[in-house]
Design a protein around this motif. Structure first.
Motif, short mmCIF file in Angstrom:
data_model
loop_
_atom_site.label_atom_id
_atom_site.label_comp_id
_atom_site.label_asym_id
_atom_site.label_seq_id
_atom_site.Cartn_x
_atom_site.Cartn_y
_atom_site.Cartn_z
N LYS A 85 0.88 -1.17 0.00
CA LYS A 85 0.00 0.00 0.00
C LYS A 85 0.91 1.22 0.00
CE LYS A 85 -3.69 2.24 2.59
NZ LYS A 85 -4.52 2.16 3.80
N PHE A 86 0.75 2.07 -1.01
CA PHE A 86 1.63 3.23 -1.14
C PHE A 86 0.86 4.44 -1.63
CE2 PHE A 86 1.64 1.08 -5.19
CZ PHE A 86 1.64 2.10 -6.14
N SER A 87 1.44 5.59 -1.43
CA SER A 87 0.89 6.84 -1.94
C SER A 87 1.87 7.42 -2.92
CB SER A 87 0.64 7.83 -0.81
OG SER A 87 -0.43 7.40 -0.02
N MET A 88 1.33 8.10 -3.95
CA MET A 88 2.18 8.76 -4.92
C MET A 88 1.51 10.04 -5.39
SD MET A 88 2.00 6.42 -8.29
CE MET A 88 0.56 6.34 -9.30
N LEU A 89 2.33 10.96 -5.83
CA LEU A 89 1.87 12.25 -6.28
C LEU A 89 1.26 12.12 -7.67
CD1 LEU A 89 1.90 15.12 -5.17
CD2 LEU A 89 4.00 15.50 -6.42
N LYS A 90 0.06 12.64 -7.83
CA LYS A 90 -0.62 12.64 -9.12
C LYS A 90 -1.08 14.05 -9.44
CE LYS A 90 -2.38 7.99 -9.57
NZ LYS A 90 -3.53 7.18 -9.92
N GLU A 91 -1.00 14.38 -10.72
CA GLU A 91 -1.52 15.66 -11.17
C GLU A 91 -2.91 15.45 -11.71
OE1 GLU A 91 0.84 18.20 -13.63
OE2 GLU A 91 2.68 17.51 -12.67
N LYS A 92 -3.77 16.40 -11.40
CA LYS A 92 -5.14 16.31 -11.87
C LYS A 92 -5.54 17.66 -12.44
CE LYS A 92 -9.73 14.87 -10.46
NZ LYS A 92 -10.57 14.41 -9.37
N ARG A 93 -6.10 17.63 -13.62
CA ARG A 93 -6.56 18.87 -14.25
C ARG A 93 -7.96 19.17 -13.72
NH1 ARG A 93 -4.59 21.91 -18.37
NH2 ARG A 93 -3.00 20.32 -18.59
N GLY A 94 -8.11 20.38 -13.21
CA GLY A 94 -9.38 20.80 -12.65
C GLY A 94 -10.38 21.18 -13.72
N LEU A 95 -11.54 21.58 -13.30
CA LEU A 95 -12.64 21.93 -14.18
C LEU A 95 -12.29 23.11 -15.09
CD1 LEU A 95 -15.57 21.35 -14.96
CD2 LEU A 95 -16.28 22.90 -13.15
N ASP A 99 -4.11 22.84 -13.01
CA ASP A 99 -3.53 21.58 -12.55
C ASP A 99 -3.33 21.62 -11.04
OD1 ASP A 99 -3.42 20.62 -15.10
OD2 ASP A 99 -1.31 21.10 -15.42
N THR A 100 -3.72 20.55 -10.39
CA THR A 100 -3.47 20.41 -8.96
C THR A 100 -2.73 19.11 -8.73
OG1 THR A 100 -5.60 19.32 -8.62
CG2 THR A 100 -5.53 21.71 -8.29
N LYS A 101 -1.89 19.10 -7.72
CA LYS A 101 -1.16 17.90 -7.35
C LYS A 101 -1.72 17.41 -6.03
CE LYS A 101 3.15 19.12 -9.60
NZ LYS A 101 4.59 19.29 -9.43
N ARG A 102 -1.89 16.11 -5.97
CA ARG A 102 -2.36 15.50 -4.73
C ARG A 102 -1.85 14.07 -4.66
NH1 ARG A 102 -8.64 15.89 -5.27
NH2 ARG A 102 -7.96 17.99 -5.61
N TYR A 103 -1.81 13.57 -3.44
CA TYR A 103 -1.38 12.19 -3.24
C TYR A 103 -2.57 11.25 -3.36
CZ TYR A 103 3.36 13.30 -1.87
OH TYR A 103 4.67 13.71 -1.89
N ALA A 104 -2.34 10.16 -4.04
CA ALA A 104 -3.36 9.12 -4.20
C ALA A 104 -2.80 7.82 -3.64
CB ALA A 104 -3.72 8.95 -5.67
N THR A 105 -3.62 7.11 -2.91
CA THR A 105 -3.20 5.85 -2.31
C THR A 105 -3.61 4.70 -3.21
OG1 THR A 105 -3.43 6.79 -0.11
CG2 THR A 105 -3.39 4.41 -0.25
#
Length: 143
Positions: A85-95, A99-105
């Motif tokens: 089980k790990f977390s990694m940084l992902k970029e997500k394009r908003g509406l 672009d926002t960066k957040r950690y996803a598990t």
């Protein structure tokens, strides 16, 4: 007589249910041997097989992070049906295109996790939270 007081350390925990044993990845092998919540059979496996060529200060996280897809420790983890089980940084394009960066598990079998190159892990700032072992595999493991 001292009370048995446990303090919470980030990513140093033991969770058990009917089918799995989850260990926080920040445990070092020395800490694993002294924690009374760790099942004895896993302690024996860790001492005899998984951590036999490692320093006692080595954490589960660092061992798994740099684990090559070969060797005796790798084969033992595979035999235990280990998941990571790990977390990694992902970029997500908003509406609105921001672009926002957040950690996803994510949970991934060890075989797949080991295939990821170290550079890939560093680029995405991967950190391991816990390892998940099958209790059935732990029970059938011969020590």
């Amino acid at each position: 007589m001292e009370p048995n007081i446990k303090t919470y350390d980030d990513y140093k925990y033991v969770l058990q249910d009917a089918g799995t044993l989850s260990l926080g990845a920040k445990y070092s092998y020395a800490e694993l041997m002294h924690d009374e919540d760790i099942p004895f059979k896993f302690k024996v496996i860790a001492e005899k097989y998984l951590g036999r060529d490692l320093e006692p200060e080595t954490t589960l996280e660092s061992q798994i992070y740099y684990l090559a897809g070969e060797g005796f420790a790798y084969e033992c983890f595979i035999q235990l049906k280990t998941k990571v089980k790990f977390s990694m940084l992902k970029e997500k394009r908003g509406l609105f295109g921001k672009d926002t960066k957040r950690y996803a598990t994510q949970v991934m079998p060890l075989k797949e996790f080991v295939l990821k190159q170290t550079e890939w892990k560093k680029e995405r700032e991967v950190f391991i939270q816990e390892i998940i072992l099958s209790k059935l595999a732990l029970m059938t493991f011969s020590v």
